[in-house]
Design a protein around this motif. Structure first.
Motif, PDB file in Angstrom:
ATOM      1  N   THR A  33      36.824  42.844  40.914  1.00 13.92           N
ATOM      2  CA  THR A  33      36.059  41.758  41.529  1.00 13.92           C
ATOM      3  C   THR A  33      34.558  41.892  41.350  1.00 13.92           C
ATOM      4  O   THR A  33      33.824  40.956  41.634  1.00 13.92           O
ATOM      5  CB  THR A  33      36.345  41.702  43.030  1.00 13.92           C
ATOM      6  OG1 THR A  33      35.793  42.874  43.655  1.00 13.92           O
ATOM      7  CG2 THR A  33      37.841  41.642  43.301  1.00 13.92           C
ATOM      8  N   GLY A  34      34.101  43.069  40.917  1.00 10.83           N
ATOM      9  CA  GLY A  34      32.678  43.321  40.909  1.00 10.83           C
ATOM     10  C   GLY A  34      32.223  44.041  42.159  1.00 10.83           C
ATOM     11  O   GLY A  34      31.026  44.261  42.347  1.00 10.83           O
ATOM     12  N   GLY A  35      33.166  44.414  43.030  1.00 12.93           N
ATOM     13  CA  GLY A  35      32.817  45.240  44.171  1.00 12.93           C
ATOM     14  C   GLY A  35      33.242  44.740  45.522  1.00 12.93           C
ATOM     15  O   GLY A  35      33.248  45.486  46.488  1.00 12.93           O
ATOM     16  N   ALA A  36      33.595  43.450  45.650  1.00 10.04           N
ATOM     17  CA  ALA A  36      33.934  42.929  46.978  1.00 10.04           C
ATOM     18  C   ALA A  36      34.807  41.692  46.839  1.00 10.04           C
ATOM     19  O   ALA A  36      34.850  41.050  45.794  1.00 10.04           O
ATOM     20  CB  ALA A  36      32.662  42.589  47.758  1.00 10.04           C
ATOM     21  N   GLY A  37      35.522  41.381  47.952  1.00 12.14           N
ATOM     22  CA  GLY A  37      36.186  40.098  48.038  1.00 12.14           C
ATOM     23  C   GLY A  37      37.681  40.077  47.988  1.00 12.14           C
ATOM     24  O   GLY A  37      38.295  39.041  48.245  1.00 12.14           O
ATOM     25  N   SER A  38      38.342  41.210  47.680  1.00 12.26           N
ATOM     26  CA  SER A  38      39.792  41.128  47.442  1.00 12.26           C
ATOM     27  C   SER A  38      40.646  41.349  48.690  1.00 12.26           C
ATOM     28  O   SER A  38      41.855  41.140  48.630  1.00 12.26           O
ATOM     29  CB  SER A  38      40.219  42.113  46.350  1.00 12.26           C
ATOM     30  OG  SER A  38      40.175  43.446  46.808  1.00 12.26           O
ATOM     31  N   TYR A  39      40.082  41.765  49.823  1.00  7.54           N
ATOM     32  CA  TYR A  39      40.877  41.899  51.044  1.00  7.54           C
ATOM     33  C   TYR A  39      41.084  40.514  51.651  1.00  7.54           C
ATOM     34  O   TYR A  39      40.611  40.192  52.742  1.00  7.54           O
ATOM     35  CB  TYR A  39      40.174  42.784  52.068  1.00  7.54           C
ATOM     36  CG  TYR A  39      40.095  44.258  51.796  1.00  7.54           C
ATOM     37  CD1 TYR A  39      40.276  44.791  50.515  1.00  7.54           C
ATOM     38  CD2 TYR A  39      39.814  45.156  52.820  1.00  7.54           C
ATOM     39  CE1 TYR A  39      40.183  46.147  50.276  1.00  7.54           C
ATOM     40  CE2 TYR A  39      39.725  46.523  52.601  1.00  7.54           C
ATOM     41  CZ  TYR A  39      39.897  47.013  51.323  1.00  7.54           C
ATOM     42  OH  TYR A  39      39.790  48.372  51.103  1.00  7.54           O
ATOM     43  N   ALA A  40      41.826  39.673  50.948  1.00  7.40           N
ATOM     44  CA  ALA A  40      41.941  38.264  51.335  1.00  7.40           C
ATOM     45  C   ALA A  40      43.181  37.660  50.681  1.00  7.40           C
ATOM     46  O   ALA A  40      43.822  38.277  49.823  1.00  7.40           O
ATOM     47  CB  ALA A  40      40.689  37.497  50.908  1.00  7.40           C
ATOM     48  N   GLU A  41      43.509  36.437  51.108  1.00  9.45           N
ATOM     49  CA  GLU A  41      44.642  35.725  50.517  1.00  9.45           C
ATOM     50  C   GLU A  41      44.292  35.098  49.177  1.00  9.45           C
ATOM     51  O   GLU A  41      45.160  34.931  48.307  1.00  9.45           O
ATOM     52  CB  GLU A  41      45.135  34.657  51.482  1.00  9.45           C
ATOM     53  CG  GLU A  41      45.757  35.216  52.750  1.00  9.45           C
ATOM     54  CD  GLU A  41      46.246  34.129  53.684  1.00  9.45           C
ATOM     55  OE1 GLU A  41      47.443  34.158  54.038  1.00  9.45           O
ATOM     56  OE2 GLU A  41      45.438  33.245  54.052  1.00  9.45           O
ATOM     57  N   PHE A  42      43.031  34.722  48.990  1.00  9.76           N
ATOM     58  CA  PHE A  42      42.571  34.101  47.746  1.00  9.76           C
ATOM     59  C   PHE A  42      41.212  34.674  47.379  1.00  9.76           C
ATOM     60  O   PHE A  42      40.438  35.104  48.241  1.00  9.76           O
ATOM     61  CB  PHE A  42      42.443  32.578  47.897  1.00  9.76           C
ATOM     62  CG  PHE A  42      43.741  31.855  48.094  1.00  9.76           C
ATOM     63  CD1 PHE A  42      44.456  31.355  47.018  1.00  9.76           C
ATOM     64  CD2 PHE A  42      44.259  31.679  49.370  1.00  9.76           C
ATOM     65  CE1 PHE A  42      45.658  30.690  47.201  1.00  9.76           C
ATOM     66  CE2 PHE A  42      45.457  31.023  49.574  1.00  9.76           C
ATOM     67  CZ  PHE A  42      46.161  30.519  48.481  1.00  9.76           C
ATOM     68  N   ILE A  43      40.915  34.628  46.085  1.00  7.91           N
ATOM     69  CA  ILE A  43      39.591  35.027  45.621  1.00  7.91           C
ATOM     70  C   ILE A  43      39.223  34.198  44.395  1.00  7.91           C
ATOM     71  O   ILE A  43      40.088  33.896  43.550  1.00  7.91           O
ATOM     72  CB  ILE A  43      39.538  36.535  45.292  1.00  7.91           C
ATOM     73  CG1 ILE A  43      38.108  36.962  44.964  1.00  7.91           C
ATOM     74  CG2 ILE A  43      40.493  36.890  44.164  1.00  7.91           C
ATOM     75  CD1 ILE A  43      37.931  38.471  44.840  1.00  7.91           C
TER      76      ILE A  43
END
Length: 312
Positions: A87-97
């Protein structure tokens, strides 16, 4: 959508499951419905405040899932593809990205989302290191952390580059494929090293200086981590022995890994030509704090799955 949001640094309890707007892919991006998320030691350190962060934020650098929407300018063949991504370091603790299309790699048939996210990053990094090392037949190579995620792949594949002798370090663990295993829990383990042609160094600190002293004239050291501290280098010794110290990091390195070695590794994995990282447990998003506790306790590879418990 549901995501794990961090409003402040601290203990695992700062990871809070929250409803936030579903992202839209911008130009050159894809929207991915996430099926599996990697949790790393680095993310536990970020959460604890080891690095400056812009808060609030959603942690997460690795994930796998299915592309549901394309931004302008994206190759149409990515639609509905199962992909593994960074992801480049952040954002994947989620249902969508929403992530740059250049940061995703298609997952071939026969490789699950969980196996892809558990194995792709360390496997691709190991392949990148092996290609960068300029290995030649008959050499002796040191792999630090030979029972770890990246080190395990280095030991597994380094023989394919003609290496004659593999020395690995581990903490009282066997390392399949290594000729010699040294206990890096012993502070003097470097005293037992024979002369080396190549060293893959991820420990940093004084270990780097000691291992450099074991390299043959013209030997190479690849620096790809600093587990204990910043590497200690003796420029006089490096110059006097004609050593090469190769830093493996930065944007160009990252791009090479994404463009070449991620596809190379997932293809090997799908064809059964490499091993897959064992997954110790898979937890739902609302147990992200527990995932951090287990990773910090060295409980093995822990994944999050957004739809776990919600499938029915």
């Amino acid at each position: 959508m549901r995501a794990v949001v961090m409003h402040e640094t601290g203990g695992p309890e700062v990871l809070v499951l929250t409803d936030i707007p579903k992202p839209e892919p911008g130009p050159g991006q894809v929207l991915v419905r996430i099926e599996a998320i990697g949790v790393s030691v680095g993310e536990t350190r970020m959460r604890a405040g080891a690095y400056p962060l812009q808060l609030p934020m959603v942690l997460g650098a690795e994930a796998a899932g299915v592309v549901e929407k394309l931004g302008d300018g994206v190759e149409p063949s990515l639609m509905d593809a199962r992909v593994v991504m960074v992801t480049g370091g952040a954002g994947s603790y989620a249902e969508f990205i929403a992530v740059n299309a250049g940061n995703v790699t298609k997952v071939p048939d026969g490789l699950s989302a969980q196996d892809a996210v558990a194995s792709a990053a360390p496997g691709a990094l190991a392949l990148a290191l092996l290609h960068r090392a300029g290995l030649r037949g008959g050499e002796t190579v040191l792999v630090e952390g030979g029972s770890g995620k990246v080190g395990g792949y280095l030991v597994r594949h380094v023989r394919e580059f003609g290496v004659e002798r593999i020395v690995a370090t581990a903490s009282r663990k066997p390392v399949e494929g290594a000729d010699v295993v040294l206990d890096h829990g012993n502070p003097d383990w470097t005293d037992d090293l024979d002369p080396l042609d190549v060293a893959f160094d991820m420990a940093g600190g004084e270990t780097t200086r000691r291992v450099l002293g074991k390299l043959k004239p013209g030997g190479r050291m690849l620096l790809y981590g600093a587990l204990t501290a910043q590497p200690e280098l003796d420029p006089v010794a490096v110059q006097g022995q004609g050593l090469q110290v190769i830093g493996c990091g930065g944007p160009l390195w990252f791009r090479q890994c994404l463009d070449v070695h991620y596809p190379e590794f997932v293809d090997l994995a799908a064809r059964g030509r490499t091993h897959l990282q064992p997954v110790a447990d898979v937890l739902p998003l609302d147990l992200a704090a527990e995932a951090h506790r287990r990773v910090a306790a060295s409980a093995g590879r822990i994944l999050l799955r957004p739809n776990l418990g919600l499938d029915s």
